[in-house]
Design an enzyme around this catalytic site. Sequence first.
Site, PDB file in Angstrom:
ATOM      1  N   ARG A 169     -10.561   2.251  11.339  1.00 10.17           N
ATOM      2  CA  ARG A 169     -10.660   3.531  10.946  1.00 10.17           C
ATOM      3  C   ARG A 169     -11.714   4.406  11.194  1.00 10.17           C
ATOM      4  NH1 ARG A 169      -9.374   3.776   4.924  1.00 10.17           N
ATOM      5  NH2 ARG A 169      -7.297   3.154   5.216  1.00 10.17           N
ATOM      6  N   TYR A 208       0.889   4.148  -2.560  1.00  8.81           N
ATOM      7  CA  TYR A 208      -0.273   5.167  -2.276  1.00  8.81           C
ATOM      8  C   TYR A 208      -0.077   6.046  -1.108  1.00  8.81           C
ATOM      9  CZ  TYR A 208      -5.380   6.750  -2.081  1.00  8.81           C
ATOM     10  OH  TYR A 208      -6.352   7.629  -1.856  1.00  8.81           O
ATOM     11  N   ARG A 218       0.825  -0.978  -0.019  1.00 10.65           N
ATOM     12  CA  ARG A 218       0.062  -0.077   0.095  1.00 10.65           C
ATOM     13  C   ARG A 218       0.815   1.361   0.016  1.00 10.65           C
ATOM     14  NH1 ARG A 218      -5.446  -1.728   2.186  1.00 10.65           N
ATOM     15  NH2 ARG A 218      -6.123   0.341   2.228  1.00 10.65           N
ATOM     16  N   GLU A 273       2.516   6.583   0.906  1.00  5.44           N
ATOM     17  CA  GLU A 273       3.652   7.452   1.037  1.00  5.44           C
ATOM     18  C   GLU A 273       3.696   8.388  -0.425  1.00  5.44           C
ATOM     19  OE1 GLU A 273       5.315   7.404   3.480  1.00  5.44           O
ATOM     20  OE2 GLU A 273       6.028   5.667   4.354  1.00  5.44           O
TER      21      GLU A 273
HETATM   22  P1  NAD Z   1     -11.040   7.338  -8.979  1.00 10.77           P
HETATM   23  O1  NAD Z   1     -10.001   6.289  -9.372  1.00 10.77           O
HETATM   24  O2  NAD Z   1     -12.399   7.174  -9.369  1.00 10.77           O
HETATM   25  O3  NAD Z   1     -10.733   8.971  -9.753  1.00 10.77           O
HETATM   26  C1  NAD Z   1      -9.414   9.284 -10.005  1.00 10.77           C
HETATM   27  C2  NAD Z   1      -9.340   9.879 -11.370  1.00 10.77           C
HETATM   28  O4  NAD Z   1      -7.893  10.435 -11.487  1.00 10.77           O
HETATM   29  C3  NAD Z   1      -9.596   8.967 -12.393  1.00 10.77           C
HETATM   30  O5  NAD Z   1     -10.508   9.807 -13.377  1.00 10.77           O
HETATM   31  C4  NAD Z   1      -8.385   8.513 -13.259  1.00 10.77           C
HETATM   32  O6  NAD Z   1      -8.540   8.369 -14.459  1.00 10.77           O
HETATM   33  C5  NAD Z   1      -7.495   9.845 -12.823  1.00 10.77           C
HETATM   34  N1  NAD Z   1      -6.141   9.884 -13.066  1.00 10.77           N
HETATM   35  C6  NAD Z   1      -5.255   8.728 -12.282  1.00 10.77           C
HETATM   36  N2  NAD Z   1      -3.972   8.764 -12.717  1.00 10.77           N
HETATM   37  C7  NAD Z   1      -4.064  10.191 -13.266  1.00 10.77           C
HETATM   38  C8  NAD Z   1      -2.916  10.717 -14.063  1.00 10.77           C
HETATM   39  N3  NAD Z   1      -1.722  10.323 -13.896  1.00 10.77           N
HETATM   40  N4  NAD Z   1      -3.088  11.881 -14.877  1.00 10.77           N
HETATM   41  C9  NAD Z   1      -4.441  12.330 -14.797  1.00 10.77           C
HETATM   42  N5  NAD Z   1      -5.506  11.921 -14.260  1.00 10.77           N
HETATM   43  C10 NAD Z   1      -5.319  10.760 -13.698  1.00 10.77           C
HETATM   44  O7  NAD Z   1     -11.124   7.819  -7.557  1.00 10.77           O
HETATM   45  P2  NAD Z   1     -11.712   8.531  -6.471  1.00 10.77           P
HETATM   46  O8  NAD Z   1     -12.447   7.772  -5.340  1.00 10.77           O
HETATM   47  O9  NAD Z   1     -12.816   9.593  -7.437  1.00 10.77           O
HETATM   48  O10 NAD Z   1     -10.517   9.535  -5.775  1.00 10.77           O
HETATM   49  C11 NAD Z   1     -10.353  10.788  -6.235  1.00 10.77           C
HETATM   50  C12 NAD Z   1      -9.280  11.179  -5.301  1.00 10.77           C
HETATM   51  O11 NAD Z   1      -9.699  11.153  -3.961  1.00 10.77           O
HETATM   52  C13 NAD Z   1      -7.914  10.444  -5.217  1.00 10.77           C
HETATM   53  O12 NAD Z   1      -6.945  11.531  -5.208  1.00 10.77           O
HETATM   54  C14 NAD Z   1      -8.047   9.519  -3.967  1.00 10.77           C
HETATM   55  O13 NAD Z   1      -6.747   9.174  -3.657  1.00 10.77           O
HETATM   56  C15 NAD Z   1      -8.859  10.452  -3.143  1.00 10.77           C
HETATM   57  N6  NAD Z   1      -9.505   9.691  -2.058  1.00 10.77           N
HETATM   58  C16 NAD Z   1     -10.536   9.106  -2.211  1.00 10.77           C
HETATM   59  C17 NAD Z   1     -11.077   7.993  -1.576  1.00 10.77           C
HETATM   60  C18 NAD Z   1     -12.444   7.205  -1.610  1.00 10.77           C
HETATM   61  O14 NAD Z   1     -12.853   6.835  -0.435  1.00 10.77           O
HETATM   62  N7  NAD Z   1     -12.978   7.515  -2.719  1.00 10.77           N
HETATM   63  C19 NAD Z   1     -10.705   8.208  -0.036  1.00 10.77           C
HETATM   64  C20 NAD Z   1      -9.654   8.927   0.286  1.00 10.77           C
HETATM   65  C21 NAD Z   1      -8.866   9.854  -0.758  1.00 10.77           C
HETATM   66  N1  UDP Z   2     -12.902  -5.853   1.499  1.00 10.13           N
HETATM   67  C1  UDP Z   2     -13.519  -6.656   1.504  1.00 10.13           C
HETATM   68  N2  UDP Z   2     -14.067  -7.503   0.559  1.00 10.13           N
HETATM   69  C2  UDP Z   2     -13.777  -7.000  -0.625  1.00 10.13           C
HETATM   70  C3  UDP Z   2     -13.279  -5.498  -0.937  1.00 10.13           C
HETATM   71  C4  UDP Z   2     -12.680  -4.855   0.385  1.00 10.13           C
HETATM   72  O1  UDP Z   2     -13.739  -7.543   2.750  1.00 10.13           O
HETATM   73  O2  UDP Z   2     -14.625  -7.569  -1.616  1.00 10.13           O
HETATM   74  C5  UDP Z   2     -12.183  -5.130   2.911  1.00 10.13           C
HETATM   75  C6  UDP Z   2     -10.858  -4.522   2.557  1.00 10.13           C
HETATM   76  O3  UDP Z   2     -10.014  -5.823   3.017  1.00 10.13           O
HETATM   77  C7  UDP Z   2     -10.599  -3.683   3.639  1.00 10.13           C
HETATM   78  C8  UDP Z   2     -12.024  -2.806   3.792  1.00 10.13           C
HETATM   79  O4  UDP Z   2     -13.175  -3.825   2.910  1.00 10.13           O
HETATM   80  O5  UDP Z   2     -10.423  -4.126   5.014  1.00 10.13           O
HETATM   81  C9  UDP Z   2     -12.375  -1.420   2.726  1.00 10.13           C
HETATM   82  O6  UDP Z   2     -11.540  -1.791   1.500  1.00 10.13           O
HETATM   83  P1  UDP Z   2     -11.354  -0.657   0.487  1.00 10.13           P
HETATM   84  O7  UDP Z   2     -10.806  -1.393  -0.746  1.00 10.13           O
HETATM   85  O8  UDP Z   2     -12.783  -0.528   0.029  1.00 10.13           O
HETATM   86  O9  UDP Z   2     -10.742   0.310   0.957  1.00 10.13           O
HETATM   87  P2  UDP Z   2      -9.448   1.074   1.876  1.00 10.13           P
HETATM   88  O10 UDP Z   2      -9.064  -0.603   2.426  1.00 10.13           O
HETATM   89  O11 UDP Z   2      -8.621   1.465   1.178  1.00 10.13           O
HETATM   90  O12 UDP Z   2      -9.934   1.495   3.166  1.00 10.13           O
END
Ligand code: NAD
Ligand code: UDP
Length: 315
Positions: A276, A144, A141, A146
């Site tokens: 979390r 992502y 992980r 770091e």
């Molecule tokens: P997502 O994967 O749906 O969206 C990420 C977008 O970034 C995609 O459209 C992808 O094509 C684009 N992308 C990836 N690499 C790229 C690059 N090198 N250049 C240009 N575009 C690029 O994910 P999301 O859930 O919408 O997440 C959006 C942001 O929020 C991310 O930075 C993610 O780390 C952050 N985030 C999301 C969550 C969550 O639970 N969804 C939690 C924590 C942080």
């Molecule tokens: N997870 C699971 N089954 C799945 C996908 C994820 O049990 O099919 C678990 C995963 O191991 C983690 C939690 O659900 O403990 C959240 O996973 P997700 O990938 O959605 O987010 P993150 O781990 O990044 O918080």
Amino acid sequence: MKRILITGGAGFIGSHLCTRLLSEGNEVICLDNSFTGSKDNIMHLLGNPRFELVRHDVINPYHVEVDQIYNLACPASPVHYQHNPIKTVKTSVMGAINMLGRAKRVGARILQASTSEVYGDPAIHPQPEPYWGNVNPIGIRSCYDEGKRCAETLFMDYHRQNNVDIKIIRIFNTYGPRMHPNDGRVVSNFIIQALRGEPITIYGEGNQTRSFQYVDDLVEGMVRMMNDSGDFTGPVNLGNPNEFTIRELAEKVIELTGSKSRITYLPLPSDDPRQRQPDITLAGEKLGGWRPTIQLNEGLLKTIGYFQSIIQQTT
Ligand code: NAD
Ligand code: UDP
């Protein structure tokens, strides 16, 4: 009206943010390399003369004059960010450098979409912003975690060294319509498995916890942080403190979909955080009393409706 750049705008969260900012009369440039995002997510915006889609990779500089930048470009699901981990680090770090350079050049305010993953497998519960985290620097992980931690460092250093107007939010697990159906995150996996009558895949024993916020609550927090937080830079947690185990989530999805799926247990991936939950006290203080308003049942029902329509289109 502002001119706003959203990197990663064609992704799950980005597409909701594009929609919201356009509805408020702004001009939106959505920059995306289409790795995990899709044109389908922003199809409803393509006819809007204030909307522009640019295919571009944030690891390369991009020249544009804007008032604000939301930097979201980065795959967010473990399956996708582990697919090419070197690219994930480049996206976070070089993407941050390129966008911060742009913000510095044109005097734009820039917001970084950071993550609860900066806390790693947290030893403090719930997690407040001053906690420095418990992150493995060499695990699967780490690309992502770091990468995102380094991006926060860059944001703070551009702010201290060059006076760039920055905002950092730490997003906790977020779900809703337009999550990628195959991105392997737990909410989308469980809903699709339940709707198809396939086994629900719990990793480990399902005792690990998460706290899920609905995407509209997050977008509200992001917009408040960008526009209504004065000289507060963050980082600030944005998440829903409603914490539950992954097993409880599986049971809830089965109940709400009326599915006959059974639960199956698969090995837990390494470094999977055991618990979390966001401490959102700071967000409430700095963002005009912001707090999530959409409860799990309501949010899950909307998301289930979305995936039902996707499945119907593809069968
Ligand atoms: P997502 O994967 O749906 O969206 C990420 C977008 O970034 C995609 O459209 C992808 O094509 C684009 N992308 C990836 N690499 C790229 C690059 N090198 N250049 C240009 N575009 C690029 O994910 P999301 O859930 O919408 O997440 C959006 C942001 O929020 C991310 O930075 C993610 O780390 C952050 N985030 C999301 C969550 C969550 O639970 N969804 C939690 C924590 C942080
Ligand atoms: N997870 C699971 N089954 C799945 C996908 C994820 O049990 O099919 C678990 C995963 O191991 C983690 C939690 O659900 O403990 C959240 O996973 P997700 O990938 O959605 O987010 P993150 O781990 O990044 O918080």
